[in-house]
Scaffold this motif. Sequence first.
Motif, PDB file in Angstrom:
ATOM      1  N   ALA A 202       0.539  -1.205  -0.120  1.00  0.00           N
ATOM      2  CA  ALA A 202       0.144   0.197   0.203  1.00  0.00           C
ATOM      3  C   ALA A 202       0.957   1.006  -0.035  1.00  0.00           C
ATOM      4  CB  ALA A 202      -0.564  -0.154   1.317  1.00  0.00           C
ATOM      5  N   ALA A 203       1.993   0.973   0.864  1.00  0.00           N
ATOM      6  CA  ALA A 203       2.767   2.107   0.528  1.00  0.00           C
ATOM      7  C   ALA A 203       3.265   2.590  -0.716  1.00  0.00           C
ATOM      8  CB  ALA A 203       4.399   1.534   1.589  1.00  0.00           C
ATOM      9  N   TRP A 204       3.764   1.233  -1.140  1.00  0.00           N
ATOM     10  CA  TRP A 204       4.595   1.781  -2.512  1.00  0.00           C
ATOM     11  C   TRP A 204       3.540   2.339  -3.344  1.00  0.00           C
ATOM     12  CZ3 TRP A 204       7.988   1.391  -5.846  1.00  0.00           C
ATOM     13  CH2 TRP A 204       7.921   1.319  -7.302  1.00  0.00           C
ATOM     14  N   TYR A 205       2.196   2.159  -3.668  1.00  0.00           N
ATOM     15  CA  TYR A 205       1.327   2.998  -3.964  1.00  0.00           C
ATOM     16  C   TYR A 205       0.782   4.071  -4.347  1.00  0.00           C
ATOM     17  CZ  TYR A 205       1.030  -1.239  -7.244  1.00  0.00           C
ATOM     18  OH  TYR A 205       1.407  -2.601  -8.139  1.00  0.00           O
ATOM     19  N   TYR A 206       0.873   4.199  -2.537  1.00  0.00           N
ATOM     20  CA  TYR A 206       0.423   5.849  -2.096  1.00  0.00           C
ATOM     21  C   TYR A 206       1.498   6.975  -2.379  1.00  0.00           C
ATOM     22  CZ  TYR A 206      -2.439   7.470   1.205  1.00  0.00           C
ATOM     23  OH  TYR A 206      -3.944   8.451   1.282  1.00  0.00           O
ATOM     24  N   ALA A 207       2.997   5.732  -2.339  1.00  0.00           N
ATOM     25  CA  ALA A 207       3.827   7.093  -3.251  1.00  0.00           C
ATOM     26  C   ALA A 207       3.434   6.884  -4.164  1.00  0.00           C
ATOM     27  CB  ALA A 207       5.822   6.225  -2.508  1.00  0.00           C
ATOM     28  N   HIS A 208       3.182   6.135  -4.924  1.00  0.00           N
ATOM     29  CA  HIS A 208       3.632   6.708  -6.527  1.00  0.00           C
ATOM     30  C   HIS A 208       2.490   8.499  -6.487  1.00  0.00           C
ATOM     31  CE1 HIS A 208       5.631   3.834  -8.626  1.00  0.00           C
ATOM     32  NE2 HIS A 208       5.080   3.322  -8.016  1.00  0.00           N
ATOM     33  N   VAL A 209       0.885   7.987  -5.775  1.00  0.00           N
ATOM     34  CA  VAL A 209       0.023   9.740  -5.687  1.00  0.00           C
ATOM     35  C   VAL A 209       1.361  10.898  -5.023  1.00  0.00           C
ATOM     36  CG1 VAL A 209      -1.882  10.136  -5.426  1.00  0.00           C
ATOM     37  CG2 VAL A 209      -2.197   7.648  -5.496  1.00  0.00           C
ATOM     38  N   TYR A 210       1.635  10.581  -4.348  1.00  0.00           N
ATOM     39  CA  TYR A 210       1.832  11.403  -3.779  1.00  0.00           C
ATOM     40  C   TYR A 210       3.591  11.910  -4.431  1.00  0.00           C
ATOM     41  CZ  TYR A 210      -0.140  11.638   1.412  1.00  0.00           C
ATOM     42  OH  TYR A 210      -0.473  11.339   2.372  1.00  0.00           O
ATOM     43  N   ARG A 211       3.855  11.570  -5.389  1.00  0.00           N
ATOM     44  CA  ARG A 211       5.381  12.316  -6.264  1.00  0.00           C
ATOM     45  C   ARG A 211       4.753  12.625  -7.777  1.00  0.00           C
ATOM     46  NH1 ARG A 211       7.525   6.763  -4.680  1.00  0.00           N
ATOM     47  NH2 ARG A 211       6.728   5.992  -6.865  1.00  0.00           N
ATOM     48  N   ASP A 213       1.429  14.290  -7.478  1.00  0.00           N
ATOM     49  CA  ASP A 213       1.049  15.121  -7.111  1.00  0.00           C
ATOM     50  C   ASP A 213       2.248  16.535  -6.628  1.00  0.00           C
ATOM     51  OD1 ASP A 213      -0.773  16.543  -6.917  1.00  0.00           O
ATOM     52  OD2 ASP A 213      -1.614  16.544  -4.231  1.00  0.00           O
ATOM     53  N   GLY A 214       3.598  16.033  -6.753  1.00  0.00           N
ATOM     54  CA  GLY A 214       4.377  17.260  -6.466  1.00  0.00           C
ATOM     55  C   GLY A 214       5.020  17.240  -4.874  1.00  0.00           C
ATOM     56  N   GLU A 215       3.982  15.751  -3.979  1.00  0.00           N
ATOM     57  CA  GLU A 215       4.854  16.285  -2.622  1.00  0.00           C
ATOM     58  C   GLU A 215       6.132  14.734  -2.687  1.00  0.00           C
ATOM     59  OE1 GLU A 215       1.591  16.353  -0.323  1.00  0.00           O
ATOM     60  OE2 GLU A 215       0.334  16.489  -1.957  1.00  0.00           O
ATOM     61  N   PRO A 216       7.219  15.120  -3.029  1.00  0.00           N
ATOM     62  CA  PRO A 216       8.036  13.650  -2.084  1.00  0.00           C
ATOM     63  C   PRO A 216       8.493  13.342  -1.789  1.00  0.00           C
ATOM     64  CG  PRO A 216       9.082  15.721  -2.954  1.00  0.00           C
ATOM     65  CD  PRO A 216       7.991  16.035  -3.664  1.00  0.00           C
ATOM     66  N   ASP A 217       8.477  14.528  -0.183  1.00  0.00           N
ATOM     67  CA  ASP A 217       8.697  14.552   1.101  1.00  0.00           C
ATOM     68  C   ASP A 217       7.369  13.639   2.044  1.00  0.00           C
ATOM     69  OD1 ASP A 217      10.620  16.074   1.005  1.00  0.00           O
ATOM     70  OD2 ASP A 217       9.873  17.583   1.731  1.00  0.00           O
ATOM     71  N   ALA A 218       6.172  13.629   1.005  1.00  0.00           N
ATOM     72  CA  ALA A 218       5.547  12.642   1.849  1.00  0.00           C
ATOM     73  C   ALA A 218       5.384  11.496   1.168  1.00  0.00           C
ATOM     74  CB  ALA A 218       3.481  13.652   1.412  1.00  0.00           C
ATOM     75  N   ALA A 219       5.957  11.102   0.183  1.00  0.00           N
ATOM     76  CA  ALA A 219       6.229   9.516  -0.054  1.00  0.00           C
ATOM     77  C   ALA A 219       6.712   8.857   0.328  1.00  0.00           C
ATOM     78  CB  ALA A 219       6.131  10.010  -1.825  1.00  0.00           C
ATOM     79  N   GLU A 220       7.545   9.740   0.791  1.00  0.00           N
ATOM     80  CA  GLU A 220       8.983   9.248   1.343  1.00  0.00           C
ATOM     81  C   GLU A 220       8.502   8.915   2.932  1.00  0.00           C
ATOM     82  OE1 GLU A 220      13.610  10.222   3.342  1.00  0.00           O
ATOM     83  OE2 GLU A 220      12.194  11.849   2.563  1.00  0.00           O
ATOM     84  N   GLN A 221       8.220   9.897   3.596  1.00  0.00           N
ATOM     85  CA  GLN A 221       7.721   9.503   4.862  1.00  0.00           C
ATOM     86  C   GLN A 221       6.824   8.181   4.598  1.00  0.00           C
ATOM     87  OE1 GLN A 221       7.887  11.571   7.423  1.00  0.00           O
ATOM     88  NE2 GLN A 221       6.790   8.663   8.558  1.00  0.00           N
ATOM     89  N   VAL A 222       5.473   7.878   3.404  1.00  0.00           N
ATOM     90  CA  VAL A 222       4.735   7.156   4.023  1.00  0.00           C
ATOM     91  C   VAL A 222       5.357   5.523   3.767  1.00  0.00           C
ATOM     92  CG1 VAL A 222       3.975   6.912   1.626  1.00  0.00           C
ATOM     93  CG2 VAL A 222       2.303   6.125   2.946  1.00  0.00           C
ATOM     94  N   LEU A 223       6.611   5.831   2.991  1.00  0.00           N
ATOM     95  CA  LEU A 223       7.690   4.778   2.260  1.00  0.00           C
ATOM     96  C   LEU A 223       8.611   4.142   3.920  1.00  0.00           C
ATOM     97  CD1 LEU A 223       8.572   5.608  -1.210  1.00  0.00           C
ATOM     98  CD2 LEU A 223       6.668   3.603  -0.367  1.00  0.00           C
ATOM     99  N   VAL A 224       8.975   5.308   4.219  1.00  0.00           N
ATOM    100  CA  VAL A 224       9.747   4.476   5.467  1.00  0.00           C
ATOM    101  C   VAL A 224       8.685   4.542   6.897  1.00  0.00           C
ATOM    102  CG1 VAL A 224      10.744   6.434   7.386  1.00  0.00           C
ATOM    103  CG2 VAL A 224      11.536   6.994   5.067  1.00  0.00           C
ATOM    104  N   ASP A 225       7.572   4.588   6.815  1.00  0.00           N
ATOM    105  CA  ASP A 225       6.706   4.170   8.177  1.00  0.00           C
ATOM    106  C   ASP A 225       6.286   2.529   7.732  1.00  0.00           C
ATOM    107  OD1 ASP A 225       6.712   6.639   8.862  1.00  0.00           O
ATOM    108  OD2 ASP A 225       4.145   7.636   8.773  1.00  0.00           O
ATOM    109  N   ALA A 226       6.425   2.453   6.054  1.00  0.00           N
ATOM    110  CA  ALA A 226       6.369   0.995   5.758  1.00  0.00           C
ATOM    111  C   ALA A 226       7.363   0.243   5.856  1.00  0.00           C
ATOM    112  CB  ALA A 226       5.451   1.460   4.456  1.00  0.00           C
TER     113      ALA A 226
END
Length: 399
Positions: A202-211, A213-226
Amino acid sequence: MLMDTFGSRLRTYRERSGKTRAVLGGLVGRSAEWVKALESGRLLTPRLPMLLRLAEVLGIDDLSALTGEQSLPVASVTRAGHPAMDSVAAAVQRTTLPSGDPVKVAALRSRVDHAWATWHHASAERTAVAALLPGLLTDARLAARRLDGVDRRQAAAELARVYHLVQLYAAHQPQPQLVWLAADRAMLAAQDADDPGAIAAAAWYYAHVYRSDGEPDAAEQVLVDALDLQGDGEGGSAEQLARLGQLQLGLALGHARAGRAGQAWRYWDSADAAARRLGPGYVHPWLMFGSVVVDAFGVTLGIDLVRPGDAVRRAAAVNYSALPSRTRRAGGLIDAARAHLMRRDEVAVVHLLGRALRESVETVRHQPYARGMAMELAGRTGVVGEDARELALAMGIDW
């Protein structure tokens, strides 16, 4: 600054996005001096295909933000809508559960596996899965709500996998809110499953959405949490190692999008090491993680870090035929075409787009970069222009 000219608008949006002239120019296949000339007014406003590429790179939804003229949503040109979108959206947005008994987890898992195999192996993957998703969503939601104990958690993990498919189906279409909804519901289902592996996917796919949308830091956080939930992969199963490597690959993609080359390649190396431990022939059956996939994403990193020579070199070394997924082969070939466009090798771009189209018509038809490249090259004279116009027509772009 008053945004009263195309050049001043371009400069404002470029600076807001945190990109230098060299980075912006590289991402659209031009030089820093070319960007400077646009911003200073020494060059005229580019034609529509280049305007669309600039808008995509800068995260601009409507070309009027750049041109100051009549509204023209970028998605209306670069994002083709699939005919079944309304029926899939209705199934996702349904708030009530149907009556009846839930299906058994084993049967549900088999159907979800079949849907993923359909996605990877059909040349018109969106059309194929659109026929499956409404019923699959209904049954997965019912099972995740009505079953008990271990069965309920396993059904929730399957529901997350269905929402991942919805996200892939809806990507690059004119309803971006459906992509966000699918990603969010997939993560909630994975958390309900209390399954670190499901949360990793789920984090892999959520990070795609954040990236996107121009939010690389949010993408990083969801991946790090997972990643914190996964352990180090030592002594674990192939499944655990694949999900760990997938998260590291996601972090590499995010750092590359943000221009952090050192961190990007460090995480790519970690993902590559995980893939090598799984063996040269291993590819995860639905996440598609494996050595050849990591190699293909190395091309993506080279593009996002504006290193076209490295991207082209890496693309030449990828064995695309070893990717056991039409959608992934097509996506990889599109990235290879992007790398060659940055080097102005337009013959190679047309060739690679043609190969991608033969792998998956719908992947190419719905991919904004592919559509943008075809539109740009369709304006050329000679053989390149003729072939590009044929490609554009096959993508549903009317010339």
